[in-house]
Every structure is written in structure tokens, then in C-alpha cells.
Design a protein around this motif. Structure first.
Motif, PDB file in Angstrom:
ATOM      1  N   LEU A  95       0.858  -1.186   0.000  1.00 44.61           N
ATOM      2  CA  LEU A  95       0.000   0.000   0.000  1.00 44.61           C
ATOM      3  C   LEU A  95       0.895   1.238   0.000  1.00 44.61           C
ATOM      4  CD1 LEU A  95      -2.363  -1.167   2.917  1.00 44.61           C
ATOM      5  CD2 LEU A  95      -2.545  -1.741   0.484  1.00 44.61           C
ATOM      6  N   LEU A  96       0.798   2.059  -1.022  1.00 44.66           N
ATOM      7  CA  LEU A  96       1.654   3.250  -1.142  1.00 44.66           C
ATOM      8  C   LEU A  96       0.806   4.504  -0.967  1.00 44.66           C
ATOM      9  CD1 LEU A  96       3.695   2.145  -4.302  1.00 44.66           C
ATOM     10  CD2 LEU A  96       4.339   1.915  -1.884  1.00 44.66           C
ATOM     11  N   ASP A  97       1.119   5.283   0.080  1.00 45.33           N
ATOM     12  CA  ASP A  97       0.316   6.478   0.377  1.00 45.33           C
ATOM     13  C   ASP A  97       1.094   7.735  -0.021  1.00 45.33           C
ATOM     14  OD1 ASP A  97      -1.566   8.250   1.277  1.00 45.33           O
ATOM     15  OD2 ASP A  97      -1.733   7.381   3.295  1.00 45.33           O
ATOM     16  N   GLU A  98       0.778   8.252  -1.194  1.00 51.46           N
ATOM     17  CA  GLU A  98       1.403   9.481  -1.720  1.00 51.46           C
ATOM     18  C   GLU A  98       2.928   9.395  -1.711  1.00 51.46           C
ATOM     19  OE1 GLU A  98      -0.318  13.238  -0.880  1.00 51.46           O
ATOM     20  OE2 GLU A  98      -2.237  12.382  -0.288  1.00 51.46           O
ATOM     21  N   ILE A  99       3.416   8.309  -2.272  1.00 49.68           N
ATOM     22  CA  ILE A  99       4.853   8.068  -2.307  1.00 49.68           C
ATOM     23  C   ILE A  99       5.556   9.082  -3.225  1.00 49.68           C
ATOM     24  CG2 ILE A  99       4.739   6.331  -4.164  1.00 49.68           C
ATOM     25  CD1 ILE A  99       6.917   5.912  -1.092  1.00 49.68           C
ATOM     26  N   ALA A 100       4.804   9.686  -4.144  1.00 47.58           N
ATOM     27  CA  ALA A 100       5.411  10.680  -5.044  1.00 47.58           C
ATOM     28  C   ALA A 100       5.026  12.109  -4.679  1.00 47.58           C
ATOM     29  CB  ALA A 100       5.025  10.383  -6.495  1.00 47.58           C
ATOM     30  N   GLY A 101       4.348  12.293  -3.556  1.00 44.24           N
ATOM     31  CA  GLY A 101       3.894  13.628  -3.154  1.00 44.24           C
ATOM     32  C   GLY A 101       5.063  14.590  -2.977  1.00 44.24           C
ATOM     33  N   GLY A 102       4.939  15.797  -3.529  1.00 41.75           N
ATOM     34  CA  GLY A 102       5.968  16.823  -3.354  1.00 41.75           C
ATOM     35  C   GLY A 102       7.117  16.732  -4.334  1.00 41.75           C
ATOM     36  N   LEU A 103       7.121  15.706  -5.190  1.00 45.05           N
ATOM     37  CA  LEU A 103       8.222  15.554  -6.148  1.00 45.05           C
ATOM     38  C   LEU A 103       7.924  16.303  -7.446  1.00 45.05           C
ATOM     39  CD1 LEU A 103       8.938  11.704  -5.789  1.00 45.05           C
ATOM     40  CD2 LEU A 103      10.142  13.610  -4.691  1.00 45.05           C
ATOM     41  N   THR A 104       8.989  16.596  -8.205  1.00 41.40           N
ATOM     42  CA  THR A 104       8.802  17.151  -9.548  1.00 41.40           C
ATOM     43  C   THR A 104       8.253  16.040 -10.448  1.00 41.40           C
ATOM     44  OG1 THR A 104      10.974  16.461 -10.332  1.00 41.40           O
ATOM     45  CG2 THR A 104      10.848  18.629  -9.245  1.00 41.40           C
ATOM     46  N   ASP A 105       7.774  16.418 -11.629  1.00 37.25           N
ATOM     47  CA  ASP A 105       7.230  15.414 -12.546  1.00 37.25           C
ATOM     48  C   ASP A 105       8.256  14.352 -12.916  1.00 37.25           C
ATOM     49  OD1 ASP A 105       4.671  16.180 -12.617  1.00 37.25           O
ATOM     50  OD2 ASP A 105       4.669  16.921 -14.690  1.00 37.25           O
ATOM     51  N   ASN A 106       9.497  14.780 -13.167  1.00 36.47           N
ATOM     52  CA  ASN A 106      10.534  13.812 -13.541  1.00 36.47           C
ATOM     53  C   ASN A 106      10.829  12.857 -12.388  1.00 36.47           C
ATOM     54  OD1 ASN A 106      10.802  14.732 -16.102  1.00 36.47           O
ATOM     55  ND2 ASN A 106      12.585  16.044 -15.681  1.00 36.47           N
ATOM     56  N   GLU A 107      10.900  13.404 -11.179  1.00 38.36           N
ATOM     57  CA  GLU A 107      11.167  12.560 -10.011  1.00 38.36           C
ATOM     58  C   GLU A 107      10.004  11.590  -9.783  1.00 38.36           C
ATOM     59  OE1 GLU A 107      13.826  15.623  -7.256  1.00 38.36           O
ATOM     60  OE2 GLU A 107      11.638  15.674  -7.138  1.00 38.36           O
ATOM     61  N   ALA A 108       8.794  12.110  -9.923  1.00 36.49           N
ATOM     62  CA  ALA A 108       7.611  11.254  -9.719  1.00 36.49           C
ATOM     63  C   ALA A 108       7.590  10.135 -10.758  1.00 36.49           C
ATOM     64  CB  ALA A 108       6.337  12.091  -9.801  1.00 36.49           C
ATOM     65  N   ALA A 109       8.034  10.446 -11.988  1.00 39.69           N
ATOM     66  CA  ALA A 109       8.090   9.414 -13.033  1.00 39.69           C
ATOM     67  C   ALA A 109       9.099   8.331 -12.658  1.00 39.69           C
ATOM     68  CB  ALA A 109       8.440  10.039 -14.377  1.00 39.69           C
ATOM     69  N   GLU A 110      10.206   8.727 -12.003  1.00 44.41           N
ATOM     70  CA  GLU A 110      11.184   7.725 -11.542  1.00 44.41           C
ATOM     71  C   GLU A 110      10.559   6.788 -10.510  1.00 44.41           C
ATOM     72  OE1 GLU A 110      15.189   8.496 -10.212  1.00 44.41           O
ATOM     73  OE2 GLU A 110      15.189  10.386 -11.337  1.00 44.41           O
ATOM     74  N   ILE A 111       9.811   7.387  -9.593  1.00 43.24           N
ATOM     75  CA  ILE A 111       9.133   6.564  -8.571  1.00 43.24           C
ATOM     76  C   ILE A 111       8.131   5.624  -9.254  1.00 43.24           C
ATOM     77  CG2 ILE A 111       7.484   6.650  -6.643  1.00 43.24           C
ATOM     78  CD1 ILE A 111      10.181   7.427  -5.677  1.00 43.24           C
ATOM     79  N   ALA A 112       7.428   6.146 -10.269  1.00 42.71           N
ATOM     80  CA  ALA A 112       6.440   5.310 -10.974  1.00 42.71           C
ATOM     81  C   ALA A 112       7.125   4.116 -11.633  1.00 42.71           C
ATOM     82  CB  ALA A 112       5.691   6.136 -12.012  1.00 42.71           C
TER      83      ALA A 112
END
Ligand SMILES: Nc1ncnc2c1ncn2[C@@H]1O[C@H](COP(=O)(O)OP(=O)(O)OP(=O)(O)O)[C@@H](O)[C@H]1O
Ligand SMILES: [Mg+2]
Length: 257
Positions: free
Chosen positions: A174-191
Motif C-alpha cells: 500500500l503506497l500512500d502518496e509516495i510521489a507527493g511533493g516531487l517534480t514530474d521527472n522525479e515522480a516518473a522515476e518513482i512510478a
């Protein structure tokens, strides 16, 4: 005290999750989950969105065992786990990250993972160490396990939160806003990382406000509104439904839709 295990638990790709008729109120207040039923198939990568306060984190608490529902059941593979404590659910393959990161800031990255692997993963010291090295590699911490968690930049802190959950050997994550606060590029890395974890057999339920990141990563989206599921299905179709446009995005429904 239960015996420790010598081998790293592999994810069980056959774990299904069934959340049945869940209601939840805090301290006798208004219901924040209202007769919510959700079925998640083994190996799914499911996205969850919804406005602030719609009950997303509460749902995770009920599934992972930090919260007791007021009524309803949580079942894994048909087994009712509603009354199991969170620690027992972690040992049975339910892992989670927290919206507010829960890592030990004064400990190293390595030590943070070791705590998770030994406690919830129930591993011997040797097996836990082996498992932690493997997770460090997979989550982008190769050669950086010695770093102090509190000194990490935000993207690495998010990676660490994910790595800590992986260290417990989850089959359902269960991932709760694991990409919250990141830039789009960083969030894409997490994805990318989340998709890799899922492809290794871990069922993932991912709460995120970054809709475009979520829709491109998951195969199904559930939308919560005021404690109920207001839409559920293929991501782009789900986001286009009038109920979602109106309630979640605050947009008027398209009269031509
Ligand atoms: N510990 C608590 N005690 C009392 N009320 C709470 C508690 N935790 C959450 N709530 C309330 O329950 C409702 C649902 O909260 P929850 O945190 O589950 O929403 P959420 O969808 O995760 O929101 P967000 O997108 O802001 O993270 C809100 O009205 C919130 O104020
Ligand atoms: Mg939340």
C-alpha cells in the motif's frame, strides 16, 4: 517470540484482497468510510485518488491494521484478517508506506531497512542483511546504504520509504502518496520503480494526487468521494466520467459527454 526465517520471503502473486462493507468513524464522529467494498485481484497495480479527506489514508489504515473498522471485513485470500494486529498483518505480507514518512532519521539507510526486514520480515540477521542489500540495489541505493536517512533529499527519502516497505517482504503493498511533493521527472522515476516492484509479483495499491503519473502507471483507478467509491475502472475512462470530473476535479460535467 516466533522463529526467524533463513530465506527471504518471495511475494505471493496469488494474494487477493477483499475489503467488504467497511464503515469507519473516529471516536464516534461522522462516518469517514461508508459501506465501502473493494476487491483487488492478485498482481494488480491499482491507483486510488480522491479529494483531501475522502478517506484514502483511513482505508489503508483499516487494511494494514493500524485502524479497526467500525464494521465490515478485510480478507486476504478468503481469510478474515480484520482482527489481526498490524504487526501480524505485516508478517502475513501486507506492507505500507506512510503519507508522513516514518523512517528513523538518525539511522542509516541500511539500518532503516534492517529494522523492517528483521521485524516484519521475521528474518534471521544473515537473511535480513542479504535481503536489505538486494533492496538497496533495486531502489537506487547501491553504495549509499551508509547515508544518514535524515540527510537525504526528498526523492531519496521517498525511495527509502518504499524500500522500507519492501524490506518487510510484502505480497500486497500500500503506497500512500509516495510521489507527493516531487517534480514530474522525479515522480516518473518513482512510478518506474513501483511498476518494477509490481512486475515482480507484488500487488500494489497506490494513493496519489498526481493524476497524470498515476493514470500512466496503473491499469485501474478507484476514486473515493466522502468515504464511498464513486468510480472504478480503466484509468482514462474513469477520469472522464461526469461524477469524477464534478466531484474530484471540481469541474462541471461536459454537456456533450
Ligand atoms: N485520527 C483521526 N481522528 C479524527 N479524524 C480523523 C483522523 N484521521 C483522519 N480523520 C478524518 O477522517 C477523514 C478522512 O481522512 P483521511 O486522512 O483518510 O483522508 P485522505 O483521503 O487520506 O485525505 P488526504 O488526501 O488529505 O491525505 C477526514 O475528515 C479527516 O479529518
Ligand atoms: Mg491521506
Amino acid at each position: 517470540m516466533s522463529e526467524t526465517r533463513e530465506s527471504i520471503p518471495m511475494p505471493s502473486p496469488d494474494r487477493s484482497l477483499f475489503v467488504e462493507n467497511i464503515t469507519k468513524s473516529y471516536g464516534g464522529g461522522p462516518l469517514v468510510l461508508k459501506d465501502l467494498t473493494l476487491e483487488v485481484s492478485p498482481g494488480e497495480l491499482l491507483g486510488v485518488i480522491g479529494p483531501n479527506g475522502s478517506g484514502k489514508t483511513t482505508l489503508f489504515g483499516v487494511i494494514a491494521g493500524q485502524l479497526s473498522p467500525s464494521s465490515g471485513k478485510v480478507c486476504v485470500n478468503g481469510r478474515d484478517i480484520t482482527r489481526l494486529p498490524a504487526s501480524e498483518r505485516a508478517r502475513n505480507g501486507i506492507g505500507r508506506t506512510f503519507q508522513v514518512p516514518q523512517c528513523f532519521f538518525n539511522m542509516s539507510v541500511f539500518e532503516n531497512l534492517l529494522v523492517g526486514a528483521r521485524y516484519a520480515g521475521d528474518l534471521s540477521h544473515d537473511a535480513a542483511t542479504h535481503s536489505v542489500h538486494d533492496i538497496l540495489e533495486r531502489t537506487g541505493f547501491r553504495g549509499r546504504g551508509h547515508l544518514r536517512a535524515g540527510d537525504l533529499p526528498l526523492l531519496d527519502r521517498k525511495r527509502l520509504e518504499l524500500a522500507r516497505a519492501l524490506a518487510t517482504g510484502p505480497s500486497i503493498l500500500l503506497l500512500d502518496e509516495i510521489a507527493g511533493g516531487l517534480t514530474d521527472n522525479e515522480a516518473a522515476e518513482i512510478a518506474t520503480l513501483v511498476k518494477e516492484v509490481n512486475s515482480q509479483g507484488v500487488t500494489v495499491i497506490w494513493i496519489e494526487h498526481l493524476v497524470h503519473i498515476l493514470t500512466s502507471a496503473v491499469s485501474r483507478i478507484v476514486v473515493l468521494g466522502e468515504g464511498r467509491i464513486i468510480a472504478d475502472g480503466e484509468p482514462h475512462e474513469t477520469m472522464a466520467t461526469p461524477a469524477v470530473r464534478q466531484i474530484y476535479l471540481g469541474m462541471e460535467p461536459d454537456p456533450d459527454a
